[in-house]
Design a protein around this motif. Structure first.
Motif, mmCIF file in Angstrom:
data_model
loop_
_atom_site.group_PDB
_atom_site.id
_atom_site.type_symbol
_atom_site.label_atom_id
_atom_site.label_comp_id
_atom_site.label_asym_id
_atom_site.label_seq_id
_atom_site.Cartn_x
_atom_site.Cartn_y
_atom_site.Cartn_z
ATOM 1 N N UNK A 85 106.954 -37.609 10.259
ATOM 2 C CA UNK A 85 106.925 -35.242 9.606
ATOM 3 C C UNK A 85 105.440 -35.517 8.442
ATOM 4 N N UNK A 86 105.488 -37.020 8.226
ATOM 5 C CA UNK A 86 103.987 -36.993 6.973
ATOM 6 C C UNK A 86 102.695 -37.108 7.947
ATOM 7 N N UNK A 87 102.855 -37.798 8.715
ATOM 8 C CA UNK A 87 101.998 -38.001 9.892
ATOM 9 C C UNK A 87 101.318 -37.504 10.537
ATOM 10 N N UNK A 88 103.143 -36.648 11.574
ATOM 11 C CA UNK A 88 102.543 -34.574 12.061
ATOM 12 C C UNK A 88 101.720 -34.260 11.179
ATOM 13 N N UNK A 89 101.679 -34.059 9.772
ATOM 14 C CA UNK A 89 101.121 -32.986 8.852
ATOM 15 C C UNK A 89 100.108 -33.456 8.358
ATOM 16 N N UNK B 54 99.032 -38.346 17.893
ATOM 17 C CA UNK B 54 100.413 -38.597 16.910
ATOM 18 C C UNK B 54 101.205 -40.382 17.833
ATOM 19 N N UNK B 55 100.283 -40.336 18.821
ATOM 20 C CA UNK B 55 101.351 -41.276 19.364
ATOM 21 C C UNK B 55 100.558 -42.485 19.039
ATOM 22 N N UNK B 56 98.680 -42.627 19.367
ATOM 23 C CA UNK B 56 97.849 -42.807 18.635
ATOM 24 C C UNK B 56 97.653 -43.825 17.474
ATOM 25 N N UNK B 57 98.303 -42.400 16.290
ATOM 26 C CA UNK B 57 98.063 -42.699 14.904
ATOM 27 C C UNK B 57 99.726 -44.094 14.794
ATOM 28 N N UNK C 210 99.884 -44.823 3.720
ATOM 29 C CA UNK C 210 97.196 -44.147 3.345
ATOM 30 C C UNK C 210 96.919 -46.103 3.885
ATOM 31 N N UNK C 211 98.170 -46.721 3.637
ATOM 32 C CA UNK C 211 97.581 -48.307 3.248
ATOM 33 C C UNK C 211 97.374 -48.583 4.735
ATOM 34 N N UNK C 212 98.065 -47.505 5.657
ATOM 35 C CA UNK C 212 98.003 -47.334 7.261
ATOM 36 C C UNK C 212 96.609 -47.337 8.171
ATOM 37 N N UNK C 213 97.073 -45.950 8.235
ATOM 38 C CA UNK C 213 96.203 -44.590 8.245
ATOM 39 C C UNK C 213 95.059 -44.330 7.083
ATOM 40 N N UNK C 214 95.187 -44.955 6.069
ATOM 41 C CA UNK C 214 93.731 -44.171 5.307
ATOM 42 C C UNK C 214 94.123 -42.972 4.554
ATOM 43 N N UNK C 215 93.579 -42.100 4.068
ATOM 44 C CA UNK C 215 93.415 -40.887 3.327
ATOM 45 C C UNK C 215 93.704 -39.895 4.911
ATOM 46 N N UNK C 216 94.717 -38.967 4.134
ATOM 47 C CA UNK C 216 95.650 -38.483 5.068
ATOM 48 C C UNK C 216 93.951 -37.306 5.156
ATOM 49 N N UNK C 217 94.112 -36.799 7.005
ATOM 50 C CA UNK C 217 92.795 -36.222 7.492
ATOM 51 C C UNK C 217 92.533 -34.269 6.939
ATOM 52 N N UNK C 218 93.707 -33.824 6.941
ATOM 53 C CA UNK C 218 94.758 -32.178 7.413
ATOM 54 C C UNK C 218 95.004 -32.079 5.830
ATOM 55 N N UNK C 219 95.032 -30.858 5.870
ATOM 56 C CA UNK C 219 96.002 -30.560 4.329
ATOM 57 C C UNK C 219 96.491 -28.574 5.399
#
Length: 779
Positions: free
Chosen positions: A534-538, A549-552, A580-589
């Motif tokens: 859910x965190x990845x999606x949002x 989503x599949x790419x992430x 964040x260790x895997x995908x970095x800083x969140x891109x959207x809020x």
């Protein structure tokens, strides 16, 4: 006599040779072109004409280093030099003795080396028996070699037989025979004459075997060619006799075969008559003429087409439902339509197949659902991408009058799957193009019209082929670029996009297991909770579909794979804390659409080809002369909506409690941020009017409200499209209240239930209703 040698150290200029070897007692010429080599040659001529020659390991290197040429070479005497065109020099040299490089003395302006020279000496002691024996063997082998190799001069055997010195014998024979470069260098480096003769005997026997084998192959090939020529001659004679008798046996036999295949193909009457007519033409013309080849190709296409071959439909609705549920989450409209088709097919087997058009943003599963439909029906699947297709011949084929003509891709694909009732997917139908070669969209009208495709005629076939049993499915991101006549022939099913909850289920059920399998991991070794997904999606994706989503997910699994391999970890768990260790800083809020109620800032909703988006409209008032400025890459429709909104406001100044002369004293600037993105459409009329009213009255717009709808001059709110996509965009942005046109109440059923529970929907009919719900009065 016994052969021995003494050594002497000398310093000589050197030339590395490309692709050739010089032996003692050998006289040979070669061309010199490199500057260093020319300098070395000139230096040797100034002194005593003595130069050291060795061979490069790689002939392609222009400036070889110390490791790129052999240590063992030959001390040689320059006998003659001749200048050639192009600054090259042709040199005639004679090999004297072997030598070995001790060290490289200098590299400029030429290569100078210190060598150890081996001088062979002879005394009056007779040759040992074993040396005599090996000399005889080598001479006999050389004589045999000369016998089978016609390129050796006749006097070579005589000159070799006169040599009684083992050292000179081996070097002279090498100058006559063909050997690989490595073998020549090997012989040059063997200093002992007896061992050198032994090695030479082995190489001679190998070469004799190779030449004998070449001759054997050559004779066999020559014999076959002679046989072919004989057969050709006899066939030509037979053909001439048959022509004299008015017969053509070969062509007649070929035509009989074609006739048998035509009967077996069970073609319709029209196609069978066409095929038989062409076979009759083949009988009358010369079989070797180009026209005969064209007819054969045409008949092969007609025969291979599945005129009467079809796969049996799987009419088990329960099985079809399970397949569709297994492959896809959601997409209820599509699944229901397929199940309806199967149910009606059981009641009426002759029912024509529907033409379904799946419309939706990228990544929502349009192409993959078509594959699932084919699997659920038990049919063959064909996919044809129409993106960028601009040649009508891609659809209808080329006429046979053109050289290299072939059928269009529709007939070609049906012939390939050998079934006349496949599921045929036209992907990206909204991206068709047209130019001087024709209009493919117009050519598709016949294909996608159930009343016409039963007699589809390809230009190449020149006879009708029944496409009515084919189930055509098309996909598009938008219907706006599909020509109206083509769109009219298709049944539209909109795939709007997925809610966060739907994306969670898709990620958990399909994407995560698929990525784990592709990367060679198991669910026991890699764990990811629902909260993490859910965190990845949002916070890391912003899309209607699930492609990003599949790419992430794939990116996270690849980074985990490094830990498995490099750090020998047994398992990896990805949670919200270490994401964040895997995908970095969140891109959207999404939860920060507007932090506070603001004057002159309203939130609109827009539809794009990749789903719904929130649209922030800002209005500023400035002292001026009543000028209106519109910025933000707005299209004509949005500019007109702004003008209509302003006209409504001026007509209702009393009701809105706005100063009467504002349009003379104030300049109004309406801006839509993200100006680099073109924006157009009839969805922002009430949003712009609300923002202007807020700016003029000083009343802020509710930060939790988003709206969509067009406005008329009298304040009516007109309906719009893309309701589901826009509502999902509002949900992603943290909006809790959405204003929709009253006439869009029918679209509310398409909004997911879980979204309806968390949001308030107000259906407005007039601009007064919009302002009532959007403005925060009393603040």
């Amino acid at each position: 006599m016994t052969v021995s040698y003494s050594t002497e150290v000398k310093t000589l200029p050197m030339i590395p040779l490309r692709g050739m070897h010089v032996f003692p007692n050998m006289v040979v010429h070669f061309d010199v072109g490199r500057e260093k080599s020319i300098n070395a040659l000139e230096e040797s001529m100034v002194k005593d004409s003595i130069i050291f020659l060795t061979t490069q390991k790689d002939a392609n290197i222009d400036d070889p280093t110390e490791d790129e040429y052999y240590e063992i070479g030959v001390v040689s005497r320059v006998k003659q030099m001749l200048k050639m065109p192009g600054d090259n020099i042709r040199v005639l040299v004679e090999g004297i003795t072997r030598g070995r490089i001790i060290s490289l003395v200098d590299e400029e302006p030429y290569l100078k080396v210190e060598i150890e020279e081996y001088n062979y000496m002879e005394d009056d002691i007779e040759i040992e028996d074993k040396t005599d024996a090996i000399m005889r063997l080598v001479k006999e082998s050389f004589e045999e070699y000369c016998t089978i190799n016609t390129k050796i001069p006749d006097d070579a055997i005589m000159s070799i037989n006169e040599i009684n010195e083992p050292n000179r014998l081996s070097d002279m024979i090498v100058s006559y025979i063909f050997l690989k470069s490595a073998d020549k260098q090997d012989l040059l480096e063997i200093l002992n004459p007896y061992e050198r003769l032994e090695r030479l005997e082995i190489l001679l026997r190998q070469e004799i075997k190779v030449i004998e084998l070449e001759e054997s192959i050559n004779q066999r090939v020559r014999k076959q060619i002679n046989q072919f020529q004989k057969e050709y001659y006899l066939k030509e004679q037979m053909k001439a006799i048959q022509q004299e008798l008015g017969e053509d046996y070969d062509t007649g036999s070929e035509v009989d075969e074609y006739m048998a295949k035509i009967r077996k193909a069970k073609m319709p009457k029209e196609a069978r008559e066409k095929a038989e007519k062409e076979a009759g033409r083949l009988m009358k013309i010369n079989s070797s003429s180009p026209e005969a080849g064209v007819i054969r190709t045409y008949l092969d296409w007609l025969i291979e087409l599945p005129w009467n071959k079809s796969t049996k439909d799987n009419k088990d609705i329960a099985f079809a439902r399970n397949v569709l549920e297994e492959d896809h989450y959601g997409l209820e409209d599509v699944k229901e339509r397929i199940l309806e088709f199967l149910a009606v097919r059981q009641l009426n087997p002759k029912m024509k197949s529907p033409i379904i058009c799946l419309v939706g943003p990228p990544g929502v599963g349009k192409t993959s659902i078509a594959k699932s439909i084919a699997r659920s029906l038990g049919r063959k699947f064909i996919r044809m991408s129409l993106g960028g297709v601009r040649d009508e011949a891609e659809i209808r084929g080329h006429r046979r009058t053109y050289i290299g003509a072939i059928p269009g891709r529709i007939i070609s694909n049906i012939s390939k799957v050998k079934s006349n009732n496949p599921v045929f997917l036209f992907d990206e139908i909204d991206k068709l193009a047209s130019d001087f070669r024709g209009d493919p969209a117009s050519a598709l009208l016949e294909v996608l019209d159930p009343e016409q495709n039963g007699t589809f005629t390809d230009h190449y076939l020149e006879t009708a082929f029944d496409l009515s049993s084919v189930m055509f499915i098309t996909t598009a991101n938008t219907t706006s670029t599909i020509p109206r006549p083509l769109l009219d022939r298709m049944e539209l099913i909109e795939i709007s996009g997925y809610t966060d909850q739907e994306k969670l289920q898709i990620g958990k059920r399909y994407l995560l297991p698929k990525q784990l399998e592709e990367h060679g991991l198991t669910s026991d070794a890699f764990r990811m909770s629902d909260n993490t997904l859910t965190e990845i999606i949002q916070k890391y994706t912003r899309e209607s579909g699930v492609r990003n989503l599949e790419r992430q997910i794939g990116s996270i699994i690849r980074k985990s794979a490094v830990q498995f391999v490099e750090k020998k970890k047994k398992s990896v768990t990805v949670s919200k804390t270490n994401l964040e260790k895997y995908l970095g800083i969140p891109r959207y809020r999404y939860d920060e659409a507007n932090k506070t109620h603001q004057v002159g800032l309203a939130t609109g909703l827009a539809w794009t080809a990749v789903g719904g988006e929130t649209l922030f409209i800002e209005v500023n008032l400035m002292n001026g002369e009543g000028k209106i400025q519109l910025t933000g890459q707005l299209g004509d429709v949005m500019k007109e909506s702004a003008q209509a909104g302003l006209s409504y406001i001026r007509a209702h100044l009393d009701k809105l409690d706005i100063e009467e002369e504002f349009y003379k004293k104030k300049d109004i600037h309406i801006h839509v941020p993200e100006g680099a993105i073109p924006k157009d459409g009839p969805s922002a009329g009430i949003t712009m009017a609300t923002a202007v009213v807020s700016a003029l009255t000083g009343i802020p717009v509710n930060k939790n409200v988003a709206m969509t709808g067009e406005i008329t001059l009298r304040g009516r709110v007109l309906p719009i499209g893309g309701v589901k996509e826009k509502v999902l965009a509002a949900k992603r942005a943290g909006i809790t209240k959405v204003l929709l046109p009253m006439d869009n109440q029918k679209d509310a059923d398409k909004i997911p239930v879980n979204v309806k529970k968390t949001m308030e929907f107000v259906f407005v009919e007039k601009m007064e209703d919009v302002l009532e719900n959007a403005l925060v009065k009393g603040e």
